[in-house]
Design a protein around this motif. Structure first.
Motif, mmCIF file in Angstrom:
data_model
loop_
_atom_site.group_PDB
_atom_site.id
_atom_site.type_symbol
_atom_site.label_atom_id
_atom_site.label_comp_id
_atom_site.label_asym_id
_atom_site.label_seq_id
_atom_site.Cartn_x
_atom_site.Cartn_y
_atom_site.Cartn_z
ATOM 1 N N ASP A 331 0.849 -1.192 0.000
ATOM 2 C CA ASP A 331 0.000 0.000 0.000
ATOM 3 C C ASP A 331 0.886 1.244 0.000
ATOM 4 O O ASP A 331 1.370 1.672 1.043
ATOM 5 C CB ASP A 331 -0.917 -0.011 1.221
ATOM 6 C CG ASP A 331 -1.961 1.099 1.185
ATOM 7 O OD1 ASP A 331 -1.747 2.102 0.493
ATOM 8 O OD2 ASP A 331 -2.998 0.956 1.871
ATOM 9 N N ASP A 333 0.103 4.346 -0.563
ATOM 10 C CA ASP A 333 -0.483 5.486 0.147
ATOM 11 C C ASP A 333 -0.121 5.426 1.628
ATOM 12 O O ASP A 333 0.276 6.433 2.231
ATOM 13 C CB ASP A 333 -2.000 5.498 -0.029
ATOM 14 C CG ASP A 333 -2.427 5.919 -1.428
ATOM 15 O OD1 ASP A 333 -2.614 7.120 -1.643
ATOM 16 O OD2 ASP A 333 -2.545 5.039 -2.292
ATOM 17 N N THR A 356 -1.217 5.419 -6.864
ATOM 18 C CA THR A 356 -2.650 5.175 -7.060
ATOM 19 C C THR A 356 -3.346 6.395 -7.649
ATOM 20 O O THR A 356 -4.313 6.261 -8.398
ATOM 21 C CB THR A 356 -3.318 4.789 -5.731
ATOM 22 O OG1 THR A 356 -2.978 5.773 -4.741
ATOM 23 C CG2 THR A 356 -2.846 3.426 -5.258
ATOM 24 N N TYR A 359 -3.548 6.560 -11.525
ATOM 25 C CA TYR A 359 -4.344 5.544 -12.222
ATOM 26 C C TYR A 359 -5.823 5.812 -12.000
ATOM 27 O O TYR A 359 -6.236 6.211 -10.906
ATOM 28 C CB TYR A 359 -4.030 4.150 -11.686
ATOM 29 C CG TYR A 359 -2.681 3.582 -12.053
ATOM 30 C CD1 TYR A 359 -2.522 2.770 -13.181
ATOM 31 C CD2 TYR A 359 -1.562 3.820 -11.260
ATOM 32 C CE1 TYR A 359 -1.284 2.225 -13.508
ATOM 33 C CE2 TYR A 359 -0.324 3.281 -11.582
ATOM 34 C CZ TYR A 359 -0.194 2.483 -12.704
ATOM 35 O OH TYR A 359 1.029 1.944 -13.020
ATOM 36 N N GLY A 363 -7.414 -0.030 -7.756
ATOM 37 C CA GLY A 363 -6.428 -0.990 -7.276
ATOM 38 C C GLY A 363 -5.099 -0.942 -7.994
ATOM 39 O O GLY A 363 -4.126 -1.557 -7.542
ATOM 40 N N GLY A 365 -1.482 0.424 -9.221
ATOM 41 C CA GLY A 365 -0.426 1.255 -8.659
ATOM 42 C C GLY A 365 -0.271 1.164 -7.152
ATOM 43 O O GLY A 365 0.429 1.987 -6.553
ATOM 44 N N LYS A 366 -0.866 0.159 -6.523
ATOM 45 C CA LYS A 366 -0.829 0.076 -5.056
ATOM 46 C C LYS A 366 0.575 -0.128 -4.525
ATOM 47 O O LYS A 366 0.857 0.223 -3.365
ATOM 48 C CB LYS A 366 -1.731 -1.071 -4.567
ATOM 49 C CG LYS A 366 -3.206 -0.814 -4.752
ATOM 50 C CD LYS A 366 -3.737 0.232 -3.770
ATOM 51 C CE LYS A 366 -3.845 -0.314 -2.359
ATOM 52 N NZ LYS A 366 -4.433 0.684 -1.428
#
Length: 397
Positions: A331, A333, A356, A359, A363, A365-366
């Motif tokens: 994740d 972020d 993220t 995109y 889901g 680019g996580k």
């Protein structure tokens, strides 16, 4: 409490700036933050531009013409001619940065509910501007494994329907650092010609192409003269992000007339910014070569260093000054926020842009971040050490 617009609620937060409050808080605690999150160069602005600002002799700082000052437009024609782009001053409208040029393009080319096709990952503000105008973005996902090359033209064509109005690219690309090939651009030309679409090309990073192949602009593509729109800006070319000067360029006279109505409604582009931008056009070739060489060195330092960190992968960018990076995390972020809120190594941390936000596909680019190699090499080397320590500490929690 009065209602808030649905447009405002739907507006995506900037992946580049949304973590800024956490960076401020980290700095207030005495932590040094290496800003890899934003394309703000630390390269000096051309002295010609700075001198013009310091020696301005106007008695009144008046409205400029809505299209921009004629002297600046004329010199821009000469600038584009260096790249074999043949224009007249009438083809150019000066804007408040590349951002306003994009807004003008969206307002002039789309009705609410119309669709735009764009490769992802994509500069996040494109999706923000689309939201402002009620435009639906349909994305073609590119892959980090092959350097974010464009997928087959058939994938683009499958998305085209009666609501499609344009295909948009950024070349060289932000956020991926990809420079599209002439073959890819020619295929896009044939597609927009076949379906009579606009080709909107953001060419802000024109100067930063790390290839010996001839430069190809959307304005070079024959047969789509009325379809091609180029977005430009001096922000990165001259390290002049703060003067807010860009350009909307098209040979389509009818479209340009529509955009001029929007330009007149906002009155005028910045006077002082145009003074600086016009003077900067006289910067010597030595300035541009020095900047180019510096970015090559920074690119090599950052990307080679990233690929030495266990579990990290970054393709080698061929343009701009960004790279997308796959990290051994789940994740991005959470990781990027954690780096600012909870982590420091020897009083330092890194700030990155979670991928993220680049995109539209849920889901995607996580486990990726975008990094900008806009810091001096000694800072990039230190940031790499701090990043490796952060990944070790994050995984050990």
């Amino acid at each position: 409490m009065p209602n808030i617009s649905q447009r405002g609620i739907d507006m995506p937060a900037s992946p580049i700036r949304k973590l800024a409050p956490f960076a401020v808080a980290a700095k207030q605690k005495g932590i040094k933050v290496y800003h890899l999150n934003i394309g703000q160069p630390d390269i000096a602005t051309p002295q010609e531009g700075l001198d013009a600002l310091k020696t301005i002799d106007r008695k009144v700082l008046e409205y400029s013409p809505s299209q921009g000052y004629q002297s600046y437009l004329d010199k821009l024609v000469d600038y584009y001619a260096r790249y074999d782009i043949k224009l007249t001053a009438d083809n150019i409208i000066v804007t408040c940065g590349g951002s306003e040029a994009l807004q003008f393009a969206f307002m002039a080319c789309f009705n609410p509910g119309d669709e735009l096709i764009v490769p992802e990952p994509v500069y996040a503000n494109y999706m923000g501007f689309a939201c402002e105008m009620g435009v639906k973005v349909r994305t073609i996902t590119t892959k980090i494994e092959n350097g974010f090359a464009l997928p087959s033209i058939e994938e683009f064509e499958r998305l085209i329907n009666e609501r499609t109005r344009a295909i948009m690219i950024c070349n060289p690309n932000n956020p991926t650092g990809t420079l599209y090939t002439s073959e890819e651009l020619m295929q896009l030309r044939d597609l927009v010609k076949k379906h009579d679409l606009y080709l909107i090309s953001d060419e802000v990073y024109r100067e930063f192409r790390y290839s010996d192949k001839p430069y190809l602009s959307a304005l070079h593509l024959e047969g789509i003269e009325d379809n091609a729109i180029v977005i430009d800006s001096v922000s990165k070319r001259y390290s002049e992000c703060g003067i807010r000067i860009g350009a909307f360029i098209t040979r389509n006279e009818k479209l340009r007339g529509i955009v001029m109505k929007f330009a007149q409604a906002r009155l005028s582009p910045p006077l002082l910014g145009q003074v600086v931008a016009e003077a900067s056009l006289a910067a010597p070739q030595a300035y541009h070569q020095g900047v180019y060489d510096e970015y090559i060195a920074r690119r090599n330092c950052l990307v080679e260093g990233l690929n030495k960190i266990p579990g990290v992968f970054s393709p080698m960018p061929t343009g701009a000054f960004y790279t997308m990076v796959r990290l051994p995390i789940e994740d991005s972020d959470d990781f990027c926020r954690w780096c600012l809120e909870e982590f420091s190594y020897e009083g330092e941390t890194v700030m990155m842009a979670p991928a993220t936000g680049f995109y539209a596909t849920a889901g995607a680019g996580k486990n990726e971040v975008r990094m900008a190699y806009v810091l001096k090499i000694e800072d990039l080397k230190r940031a790499l050490i701090v990043l490796e320590k952060a990944l070790e500490a994050y995984k050990a929690r």
